[in-house]
Design a protein around this motif. Structure first.
Motif, PDB file in Angstrom:
ATOM      1  N   TYR A 198       7.949   3.891  -5.376  1.00 39.46           N
ATOM      2  CA  TYR A 198       7.007   4.169  -4.289  1.00 39.46           C
ATOM      3  C   TYR A 198       7.277   3.255  -3.102  1.00 39.46           C
ATOM      4  N   ARG A 199       7.058   3.789  -1.912  1.00 48.61           N
ATOM      5  CA  ARG A 199       7.168   2.972  -0.710  1.00 48.61           C
ATOM      6  C   ARG A 199       6.011   1.971  -0.700  1.00 48.61           C
ATOM      7  N   ASP A 200       6.288   0.784  -0.196  1.00 45.07           N
ATOM      8  CA  ASP A 200       5.267  -0.276  -0.136  1.00 45.07           C
ATOM      9  C   ASP A 200       5.036  -0.654   1.319  1.00 45.07           C
ATOM     10  N   TYR A 201       4.014  -0.022   1.929  1.00 43.94           N
ATOM     11  CA  TYR A 201       3.700  -0.247   3.334  1.00 43.94           C
ATOM     12  C   TYR A 201       2.878  -1.511   3.498  1.00 43.94           C
ATOM     13  N   GLY A 202       3.217  -2.261   4.532  1.00 49.57           N
ATOM     14  CA  GLY A 202       2.487  -3.481   4.828  1.00 49.57           C
ATOM     15  C   GLY A 202       1.575  -3.307   6.027  1.00 49.57           C
ATOM     16  N   GLU A 203       0.891  -4.384   6.359  1.00 49.43           N
ATOM     17  CA  GLU A 203      -0.043  -4.362   7.488  1.00 49.43           C
ATOM     18  C   GLU A 203       0.672  -4.010   8.791  1.00 49.43           C
ATOM     19  N   HIS A 204       1.904  -4.520   8.968  1.00 47.70           N
ATOM     20  CA  HIS A 204       2.646  -4.237  10.202  1.00 47.70           C
ATOM     21  C   HIS A 204       2.946  -2.738  10.356  1.00 47.70           C
ATOM     22  N   HIS A 205       3.120  -2.029   9.234  1.00 49.11           N
ATOM     23  CA  HIS A 205       3.314  -0.578   9.311  1.00 49.11           C
ATOM     24  C   HIS A 205       2.036   0.099   9.829  1.00 49.11           C
ATOM     25  N   GLY A 206       0.912  -0.366   9.338  1.00 50.39           N
ATOM     26  CA  GLY A 206      -0.368   0.188   9.780  1.00 50.39           C
ATOM     27  C   GLY A 206      -0.607  -0.057  11.259  1.00 50.39           C
ATOM     28  N   GLU A 207      -0.288  -1.263  11.714  1.00 48.21           N
ATOM     29  CA  GLU A 207      -0.454  -1.577  13.140  1.00 48.21           C
ATOM     30  C   GLU A 207       0.453  -0.704  14.002  1.00 48.21           C
ATOM     31  N   ARG A 208       1.663  -0.509  13.548  1.00 54.86           N
ATOM     32  CA  ARG A 208       2.614   0.305  14.302  1.00 54.86           C
ATOM     33  C   ARG A 208       2.169   1.771  14.326  1.00 54.86           C
ATOM     34  N   LEU A 209       1.699   2.284  13.192  1.00 54.63           N
ATOM     35  CA  LEU A 209       1.207   3.662  13.146  1.00 54.63           C
ATOM     36  C   LEU A 209      -0.003   3.850  14.050  1.00 54.63           C
ATOM     37  N   THR A 210      -0.886   2.866  14.083  1.00 58.44           N
ATOM     38  CA  THR A 210      -2.056   2.944  14.954  1.00 58.44           C
ATOM     39  C   THR A 210      -1.628   2.940  16.418  1.00 58.44           C
ATOM     40  N   PHE A 211      -0.630   2.124  16.746  1.00 54.30           N
ATOM     41  CA  PHE A 211      -0.082   2.088  18.102  1.00 54.30           C
ATOM     42  C   PHE A 211       0.487   3.463  18.477  1.00 54.30           C
ATOM     43  N   ILE A 212       1.293   4.025  17.586  1.00 60.47           N
ATOM     44  CA  ILE A 212       1.915   5.330  17.834  1.00 60.47           C
ATOM     45  C   ILE A 212       0.833   6.399  17.997  1.00 60.47           C
ATOM     46  N   ARG A 213      -0.157   6.390  17.107  1.00 66.19           N
ATOM     47  CA  ARG A 213      -1.223   7.384  17.184  1.00 66.19           C
ATOM     48  C   ARG A 213      -1.969   7.288  18.516  1.00 66.19           C
ATOM     49  N   MET A 245       0.858  -1.167   0.000  1.00 70.98           N
ATOM     50  CA  MET A 245       0.000   0.000   0.000  1.00 70.98           C
ATOM     51  C   MET A 245       0.904   1.230   0.000  1.00 70.98           C
ATOM     52  N   ARG A 246       0.473   2.281  -0.676  1.00 69.55           N
ATOM     53  CA  ARG A 246       1.263   3.506  -0.774  1.00 69.55           C
ATOM     54  C   ARG A 246       1.010   4.412   0.425  1.00 69.55           C
ATOM     55  N   ILE A 247       1.847   5.424   0.555  1.00 72.52           N
ATOM     56  CA  ILE A 247       1.822   6.268   1.747  1.00 72.52           C
ATOM     57  C   ILE A 247       0.479   6.966   1.941  1.00 72.52           C
ATOM     58  N   GLY A 248      -0.128   7.428   0.866  1.00 69.75           N
ATOM     59  CA  GLY A 248      -1.423   8.087   0.972  1.00 69.75           C
ATOM     60  C   GLY A 248      -2.498   7.141   1.478  1.00 69.75           C
ATOM     61  N   GLU A 249      -2.408   5.892   1.053  1.00 71.74           N
ATOM     62  CA  GLU A 249      -3.393   4.890   1.483  1.00 71.74           C
ATOM     63  C   GLU A 249      -3.234   4.570   2.969  1.00 71.74           C
ATOM     64  N   ILE A 250      -1.996   4.376   3.391  1.00 76.71           N
ATOM     65  CA  ILE A 250      -1.794   4.045   4.805  1.00 76.71           C
ATOM     66  C   ILE A 250      -2.114   5.253   5.683  1.00 76.71           C
ATOM     67  N   ALA A 251      -1.871   6.452   5.174  1.00 72.68           N
ATOM     68  CA  ALA A 251      -2.228   7.659   5.920  1.00 72.68           C
ATOM     69  C   ALA A 251      -3.738   7.711   6.125  1.00 72.68           C
ATOM     70  N   GLN A 252      -4.471   7.437   5.081  1.00 70.51           N
ATOM     71  CA  GLN A 252      -5.933   7.473   5.185  1.00 70.51           C
ATOM     72  C   GLN A 252      -6.449   6.353   6.086  1.00 70.51           C
ATOM     73  N   THR A 253      -5.859   5.181   5.978  1.00 74.53           N
ATOM     74  CA  THR A 253      -6.284   4.031   6.780  1.00 74.53           C
ATOM     75  C   THR A 253      -6.039   4.250   8.268  1.00 74.53           C
ATOM     76  N   THR A 254      -4.898   4.834   8.604  1.00 75.04           N
ATOM     77  CA  THR A 254      -4.511   4.973  10.014  1.00 75.04           C
ATOM     78  C   THR A 254      -4.878   6.327  10.621  1.00 75.04           C
ATOM     79  N   GLY A 255      -5.186   7.309   9.775  1.00 80.97           N
ATOM     80  CA  GLY A 255      -5.476   8.645  10.281  1.00 80.97           C
ATOM     81  C   GLY A 255      -4.236   9.426  10.666  1.00 80.97           C
TER      82      GLY A 255
END
Length: 147
Positions: A36-51, A1-11
Motif C-alpha cells: 500500500y502507498r503510505d501518504y504523509g502530511e506533505h502529500h495532504g498539504e500538496r493535494l489541498t494546494f492543488i485542489r 495513511m492510505r490513499i482512501g484516507e488521504i482522499a477523504q481528508t483532502t476531498g
C-alpha cells in the motif's frame, strides 16, 4: 495513511490522486511492506494546494509551475505575478464571452411566449434558421442590432 484516507481528508478523489502522481504534480509515496502507498502530511498539504488552485480554475500546467515555486521559495515571485496576471486575463476574456452568450440567450428567449405550441415557437424558428445559415435575432442582439 492510505490513499482512501488521504482522499477523504483532502476531498480529492482517489483516481485524481493517482493521476496527479502519474503526471508528477504529487510525489509518489513510499510503499509499505504490504504494497500500500503510505501518504504523509506533505502529500495532504500538496493535494489541498492543488485542489484550491483547481477551484480557481487554474490549469494543471500552471499549478505545476506554482508548485515549483513552493519547493523553491527563494525564486523571484515576479513570475508568480505574471502567471496570475495571465490567468486573470483569461478569466476576464471568458467573462466577456459569457456576457455575450447571456445576451444571445436572452434575445433568443424573447422570441417565444409561453402558451404556444412548438410549431409556433420563436425559439425553435430562430435555431432552425441559424442551422440553415440565416441571420438570427439572438446574434443581432449581441451586436446591438435589431431584426
Amino acid at each position: 495513511m492510505r490513499i482512501g484516507e488521504i482522499a477523504q481528508t483532502t476531498g480529492v478523489d482517489v483516481e485524481t490522486i493517482r493521476y496527479y502522481e502519474k503526471t508528477g504534480l504529487l510525489p509518489t509515496p513510499p510503499r509499505l511492506s504490504n504494497g500500500y502507498r503510505d501518504y504523509g502530511e506533505h502529500h495532504g498539504e500538496r493535494l489541498t494546494f492543488i485542489r484550491h488552485c483547481r477551484a480557481l480554475d487554474m490549469p494543471l500546467a500552471e499549478i505545476g509551475r506554482l508548485l515549483d515555486f513552493v519547493t523553491h521559495p527563494e525564486a523571484d515571485c515576479g513570475d508568480i505575478n505574471r502567471l496570475i496576471d495571465d490567468h486573470l486575463a483569461r478569466v476576464r476574456a471568458r467573462l466577456n464571452s459569457l456576457h455575450a452568450l447571456e445576451k444571445q440567450l436572452a434575445a433568443l428567449r424573447a422570441r417565444c411566449k409561453i402558451g404556444h405550441v412548438a410549431a409556433d415557437c420563436g425559439i425553435l424558428h430562430e435555431l432552425v434558421a441559424a442551422a440553415h445559415g440565416e441571420a438570427c435575432a439572438c446574434h443581432a442582439a449581441n451586436r446591438g442590432e435589431a431584426r
